[in-house]
Design an enzyme around this catalytic site. Structure first.
Site, PDB file in Angstrom:
ATOM      1  N   GLU A   1       0.819  -1.220   0.000  1.00  0.00           N
ATOM      2  CA  GLU A   1       0.000   0.000   0.000  1.00  0.00           C
ATOM      3  C   GLU A   1       0.854   1.271   0.000  1.00  0.00           C
ATOM      4  O   GLU A   1       0.778   2.087   0.924  1.00  0.00           O
ATOM      5  CB  GLU A   1      -0.917   0.004   1.231  1.00  0.00           C
ATOM      6  CG  GLU A   1      -1.934  -1.114   1.227  1.00  0.00           C
ATOM      7  CD  GLU A   1      -2.939  -1.030   2.375  1.00  0.00           C
ATOM      8  OE1 GLU A   1      -2.647  -0.350   3.369  1.00  0.00           O
ATOM      9  OE2 GLU A   1      -4.004  -1.648   2.279  1.00  0.00           O
TER      10      GLU A   1
ATOM     11  N   GLU B   1      -5.289  -7.952  -1.026  1.00  0.00           N
ATOM     12  CA  GLU B   1      -5.973  -8.021   0.275  1.00  0.00           C
ATOM     13  C   GLU B   1      -7.452  -7.723   0.079  1.00  0.00           C
ATOM     14  O   GLU B   1      -7.806  -6.839  -0.701  1.00  0.00           O
ATOM     15  CB  GLU B   1      -5.447  -6.967   1.259  1.00  0.00           C
ATOM     16  CG  GLU B   1      -4.092  -7.226   1.801  1.00  0.00           C
ATOM     17  CD  GLU B   1      -3.602  -6.109   2.729  1.00  0.00           C
ATOM     18  OE1 GLU B   1      -4.432  -5.432   3.379  1.00  0.00           O
ATOM     19  OE2 GLU B   1      -2.371  -5.922   2.776  1.00  0.00           O
TER      20      GLU B   1
HETATM   21  C1  BGP Z   1      -4.148  -2.859   5.196  1.00  0.00           C
HETATM   22  C2  BGP Z   1      -2.804  -3.407   5.589  1.00  0.00           C
HETATM   23  C3  BGP Z   1      -2.834  -4.687   6.321  1.00  0.00           C
HETATM   24  C4  BGP Z   1      -4.064  -4.944   7.170  1.00  0.00           C
HETATM   25  C5  BGP Z   1      -5.336  -4.381   6.614  1.00  0.00           C
HETATM   26  C6  BGP Z   1      -6.497  -4.353   7.565  1.00  0.00           C
HETATM   27  O1  BGP Z   1      -4.084  -1.475   5.161  1.00  0.00           O
HETATM   28  O2  BGP Z   1      -1.988  -3.618   4.451  1.00  0.00           O
HETATM   29  O3  BGP Z   1      -1.620  -4.817   6.983  1.00  0.00           O
HETATM   30  O4  BGP Z   1      -3.866  -4.786   8.496  1.00  0.00           O
HETATM   31  O5  BGP Z   1      -5.181  -3.091   6.098  1.00  0.00           O
HETATM   32  O6  BGP Z   1      -6.426  -3.247   8.409  1.00  0.00           O
HETATM   33  P1  BGP Z   1      -6.621  -3.299   9.971  1.00  0.00           P
HETATM   34  O7  BGP Z   1      -5.646  -4.318  10.447  1.00  0.00           O
HETATM   35  O8  BGP Z   1      -6.324  -1.958  10.453  1.00  0.00           O
HETATM   36  O9  BGP Z   1      -8.014  -3.700  10.184  1.00  0.00           O
END
Ligand code: BGP
Length: 479
Positions: free
Chosen positions: A180, A377
């Site tokens: 990201e 993701e």
């Molecule tokens: C993205 C990241 C991940 C992951 C996901 C979910 O931004 O790449 O590492 O954590 O978000 O976010 P969160 O864990 O804050 O719910």
């Protein structure tokens, strides 16, 4: 009938700093995640002022043990393979491999962990997608040179990436240079190891760090291909789909402006040069970047695929009265002026759920770059309840995935070339934004709470069996 091509890659994604724990084991030094408490104990302030946070002692640091993946990986890989994964996206902790700056040789004890893990995953039938830097610029770089603000990080990164490319030349085919990458504008510590506390011009510093990362990313593409021409090396952004609140042209223009903040990154990585709108933006803000000789040439080497994470969409308006209804919790809106969408519901954490937005984003990115795309993701953070006999009936997660996978299939029917899909957090792990365990994404439940209590025992949820069926049918059976 399946909408997915033969050989479609189905799997899940984790990140070292949210999965492994063992934060100082086998020579590792600290990552930014390791200095942060959870949301209820000052995470936001610590993220904004990391050097100050480093000198502060918090009662509890969620990432220090996390779900102890460092000691549970064998069992975890078997569980993932049990769902039929043919790809596993993981990251490699930079500070495990180069725990200090200016090291000539990597830390062999750190590499040994990944050697074993990658070997076993391959044995279990999984391709590996390595994210070289997943929100994991070492703390030594934050302290020494304000992270990616300093271009010395380009060489440090290439040393790290080169070590991995050579070591896993025959085991790993897929790579993402930065997780990201657009998030460095919103999460400067995670994205680029920046402390902007006393910075007179934080926008300039962020764009300088962005430039340095874009050069590092392009040079990594060149380096990787010289080591193995078959490598598939990709870019990644947090993919947010934004809608105009109204047909007022000002709203549409605001959407375009917001999207360009994110597209700026893959525009450089996939097209090989700075877009004109970015040059104008920098001029308008009186930002003169430090661009070294050779940088512009280096940027010409473009990525093999374009990837993104997808969780949510946003709605943008210029009308101040409507802006007053901003959805503060939403993932998309917390980074822009997005407001509520009356057509969509939201997760327990206020992240708007929009499966059609995934189809739109896939089409947008494919149209824009004409390169294969990869959904790196996608997932639902939710409060799960485990029953006395160790079951989790997470029908809401199944619903979420069903709707998104259906839209992904439709985008493929639209003509999008999509290589694969890795769900976020196939196993519960520490949330990056909140530091919580209770924000669970997994198909596998981990017995651990927000305060670090629990046995770390793993249990499969209902969604585990469902995803297994989806993969076995190559996406045809999503009932
Ligand atoms: C993205 C990241 C991940 C992951 C996901 C979910 O931004 O790449 O590492 O954590 O978000 O976010 P969160 O864990 O804050 O719910």
């Amino acid at each position: 009938m399946s909408n997915f091509p033969d050989g479609f890659l189905w799997g899940g994604a984790t990140a070292a700093n949210q999965y492994e724990g063992a934060y100082l084991e086998d020579g590792k030094t600290m990552s930014p995640m390791d200095i942060l408490p959870d949301l209820a104990h000052g995470r936001k302030e610590a993220l904004d002022h990391p050097i100050h946070a480093l000198g502060h002692l918090y009662d509890f640091y969620p990432s220090h043990t996390s779900i102890d993946g460092y000691h549970h990986w064998k069992e975890d890989l078997e569980l993932l393979a049990g769902m039929g994964f043919n790809i596993y996206r993981m990251s490699i902790s930079w500070s495990r491999i180069f725990p200090r700056p200016d090291m000539d040789q990597p830390n062999e004890a750190g590499l040994a962990y990944y050697d074993e893990l990658i070997r076993r995953a391959r044995e279990l039938g999984m391709q590996i997608l390595v994210t070289i830097n997943h929100f994991d610029t070492p703390m030594w770089a934050v302290k020494r040179n304000n992270g990616w603000a300093d271009r010395c990080m380009i060489d440090e990164y290439l040393k790290f990436a080169g070590t991995l490319f050579k070591r896993y030349k025959n085991q790993v085919r897929y790579w993402i240079t930065f997780n990201e990458i657009n998030m460095l504008l919103h999460y400067p510590l995670f994205g680029a190891g920046l402390d902007l506390t006393n910075d007179p011009n934080p926008t300039r510093t962020k764009y300088q760090a962005a430039h340095n990362q874009l050069v590092a990313s392009a040079k990594a593409v060149t380096l990787g291909h010289s080591i193995n021409p078959r490598f598939m090396i990709g870019s990644m952004i947090a993919g947010i789909c934004n809608y105009a609140y109204s047909s007022c042209p000002d709203d549409v223009l605001a959407v375009q402006r917001t999207m360009r903040e994110s597209y700026f990154f893959p525009d450089v990585q996939a097209r090989g040069s700075y877009p004109l709108y970015a040059q104008r933006f920098l001029e308008k803000n009186n930002i003169c970047l430090d661009i070294a000789e050779g940088d512009i040439d280096a940027l010409r080497d473009t990525v093999d695929f374009v990837s993104f994470s997808y969780y949510s969409s946003g709605v943008i308006t210029c009308d101040p009265r409507i802006k007053a209804h901003k959805t503060s919790a939403n993932f998309a809106s917390s980074f822009s002026d997005a407001v509520d969408n009356p057509y969509l519901s939201a997760s327990d954490w206020g992240w708007v759920i929009d499966p059609v937005g995934l189809r739109i984003t896939m089409n947008e990115l494919y149209d824009r770059y004409n390169k294969p795309i990869f959904i790196a993701e996608n997932g639902l953070g939710a409060k799960d309840i485990i029953t006395d006999d160790g079951k989790v009936h997470d029908s809401y997660r199944i619903d979420y995935y069903r709707d998104h996978i259906e839209q992904m299939g439709l985008a493929i029917q639209d003509g999008v070339e999509c290589l694969g899909y890795t769900t976020w957090g196939p196993i519960d792990l520490i949330s990056v934004s909140t530091g919580q365990m209770s924000k669970r994404y997994g198909f596998i439940y981990v017995d651990r709470d927000d305060n670090g209590n629990g046995t770390n025992e793993r249990f499969i949820k209902d969604s585990y069996l469902w995803y297994k069926k989806v993969i076995a049918s190559n996406g045809a059976d999503i009932a």
